[in-house]
Scaffold this motif. Structure first.
Motif, PDB file in Angstrom:
ATOM      1  N   GLY A 149     -54.568-101.592  68.414  1.00 24.04           N
ATOM      2  CA  GLY A 149     -55.077-100.251  68.023  1.00 24.04           C
ATOM      3  C   GLY A 149     -55.283 -99.492  69.249  1.00 24.04           C
ATOM      4  O   GLY A 149     -55.789 -98.515  69.176  1.00 24.04           O
ATOM      5  N   ASP A 150     -54.407 -99.796  70.433  1.00 27.94           N
ATOM      6  CA  ASP A 150     -54.393 -99.005  71.627  1.00 27.94           C
ATOM      7  C   ASP A 150     -53.112 -98.935  71.902  1.00 27.94           C
ATOM      8  O   ASP A 150     -52.070 -99.942  71.572  1.00 27.94           O
ATOM      9  CB  ASP A 150     -55.430 -99.346  72.661  1.00 27.94           C
ATOM     10  CG  ASP A 150     -55.888 -98.387  73.650  1.00 27.94           C
ATOM     11  OD1 ASP A 150     -55.275 -97.166  73.516  1.00 27.94           O
ATOM     12  OD2 ASP A 150     -56.739 -98.809  74.327  1.00 27.94           O
ATOM     13  N   ALA A 173     -59.267 -96.552  66.554  1.00 30.65           N
ATOM     14  CA  ALA A 173     -57.899 -97.126  66.788  1.00 30.65           C
ATOM     15  C   ALA A 173     -56.781 -96.212  66.467  1.00 30.65           C
ATOM     16  O   ALA A 173     -56.848 -95.318  65.748  1.00 30.65           O
ATOM     17  CB  ALA A 173     -57.790 -98.165  65.510  1.00 30.65           C
ATOM     18  N   ASP A 188     -55.386 -90.851  65.430  1.00 34.13           N
ATOM     19  CA  ASP A 188     -56.180 -92.051  65.094  1.00 34.13           C
ATOM     20  C   ASP A 188     -56.864 -92.403  63.806  1.00 34.13           C
ATOM     21  O   ASP A 188     -56.231 -91.826  62.979  1.00 34.13           O
ATOM     22  CB  ASP A 188     -57.412 -91.669  66.090  1.00 34.13           C
ATOM     23  CG  ASP A 188     -58.278 -90.535  65.757  1.00 34.13           C
ATOM     24  OD1 ASP A 188     -58.437 -90.215  64.605  1.00 34.13           O
ATOM     25  OD2 ASP A 188     -58.854 -89.871  66.536  1.00 34.13           O
TER      26      ASP A 188
END
Length: 368
Positions: A149-150, A173, A188
């Motif tokens: 998630g990054d 995320a 996001d």
């Protein structure tokens, strides 16, 4: 002809000094499929020939060459290919032993580095998405990808993965992202589109998707269409207008979007139709209101603006054509190249169209 051997794909570097051509084939000593890649200069002279890259991971000889990516420096390239329903990224890297460059499977190298980092405790879990990989705008030797998630970076020389902290709030995320120019854009999990200007490490919230459904977040992605980008969903496309700092909403998914050189019109492809939307009112000639749309031509695979914004260069299923925007009487459409081209590219700087003909030979035609 710029190249005497046939190819299946070509693309220009950002600085217009290099042409990448790629061709599928068979190995000389085995029946395994291979990929041949060559860099040409703008005149078609070979400047770098890569060794045959074995596609031994393919269970069938079918391989699609989908697209390419270059860093702004034009010093390397990525090739996105698909085979056996899997996406792979081929990266050009230097081999210190041979002192020449070769192709590697970048996504596989990233997976190896992640596994090594997990064993040493550097990464606790691996939930990586490698369908989209970009060059780091600040370092062409690094590739950006999604992990847990990054946005993470992989150094192709050191084989080290690091978190460059592009997103200042990793608790939100990242669903999808894109590197464009010196900026990284991402969506996001709350439906907010953000941008980090890496020159000054300045993060801005640019857009919030209306009626965003977090339960179906996988239906949203940051998309690149030609020289425009935005957010793609199953039902709508949000195309970012750079000079206005806003998003233009189009109904349904699209496959290409390009703004006219004068910034007053948007060209997009939808269901094989080339459509032009007028972003500003036109009071003379072919009068238009802001928001008006014209369907220019059907059965179009690719399209580009002519340098004067009054014509389109269309790569159709049966030819390459020039279409006039003015449709007050009968729209003028001129056939420039007969026969189905594999792919084409219009260079407004020299007003030439570069294309692969039906035999895969790279040719040019001048519009001057």
């Amino acid at each position: 002809e710029l190249a005497t051997s046939s190819a299946d794909f070509f693309s220009f570097s950002p600085d217009q000094t290099k042409i990448l051509i790629a061709a599928r084939g068979r190995g000389a000593t085995s029946s395994l499929p291979i990929l041949k890649t060559t860099l040409l200069d703008a005149s078609g002279n070979p400047i770098e020939i890569f060794g045959d890259f074995s596609l031994k991971w393919l269970s069938s000889p079918r391989l699609k060459i989908l697209s390419s990516r270059w860093p702004q420096s034009s010093e390397s390239f990525l090739l996105k290919v698909e085979g056996d329903k899997k996406i792979h990224w081929l990266l050009a890297v230097s081999n210190p032993k041979t002192k020449s460059r070769e192709l590697i499977l970048a996504d596989e190298e990233i997976k190896k580095s992640l596994e090594a980092a997990k064993k040493t405790g550097g990464i606790s879990k691996i939930n990586a998405s490698l369908d989209e990989i970009f060059f780091n705008p600040q370092n062409p030797k690094e590739l950006l990808f999604l992990l847990n998630g990054d946005i993470y970076a992989f150094n192709a020389e050191t084989k080290i993965v690091r978190n460059p902290k592009i997103n200042n709030n990793p608790t939100l995320a990242v669903i999808s992202f894109l590197a464009e120019g010196k900026n990284v854009w991402w969506l996001d999990k709350t439906g907010v589109v953000k941008k980090n200007d890496l020159n000054v490490n300045l993060i801005k919230e640019t857009f919030r998707i209306p009626d965003f459904a977090s339960s179906s977040a996988d239906d949203y992605r940051v998309a690149s269409w030609g020289d425009a980008f935005g957010i793609q969903t199953k039902t709508e496309s949000y195309v970012y207008k750079r000079n206005g700092g806003e998003f233009i909403v189009l109904e349904g998914p699209i496959t290409l979007a390009r703004f006219s050189p004068d910034g007053k019109k948007l060209l997009y492809l939808k269901n094989g139709e080339a459509v032009v939307r007028y972003l500003e009112e036109i009071k003379t000639g072919d009068v238009k209101k802001a928001g008006d749309e014209d369907i220019i031509a059907p059965r179009v695979k690719d399209a580009a603006w002519h340098k004067n914004s009054g014509y389109l260069v269309l790569t159709a299923t049966d030819s390459i054509k020039i279409a006039e925007l003015d449709g007050r009487s009968e729209r003028n459409i001129f056939e420039i190249v007969k026969g189905e081209p594999k792919t084409a590219f219009y260079n407004p700087d020299n007003e030439k169209i570069y294309f692969l003909d039906a035999d895969g030979l790279l040719k040019t035609v001048s519009l001057k």
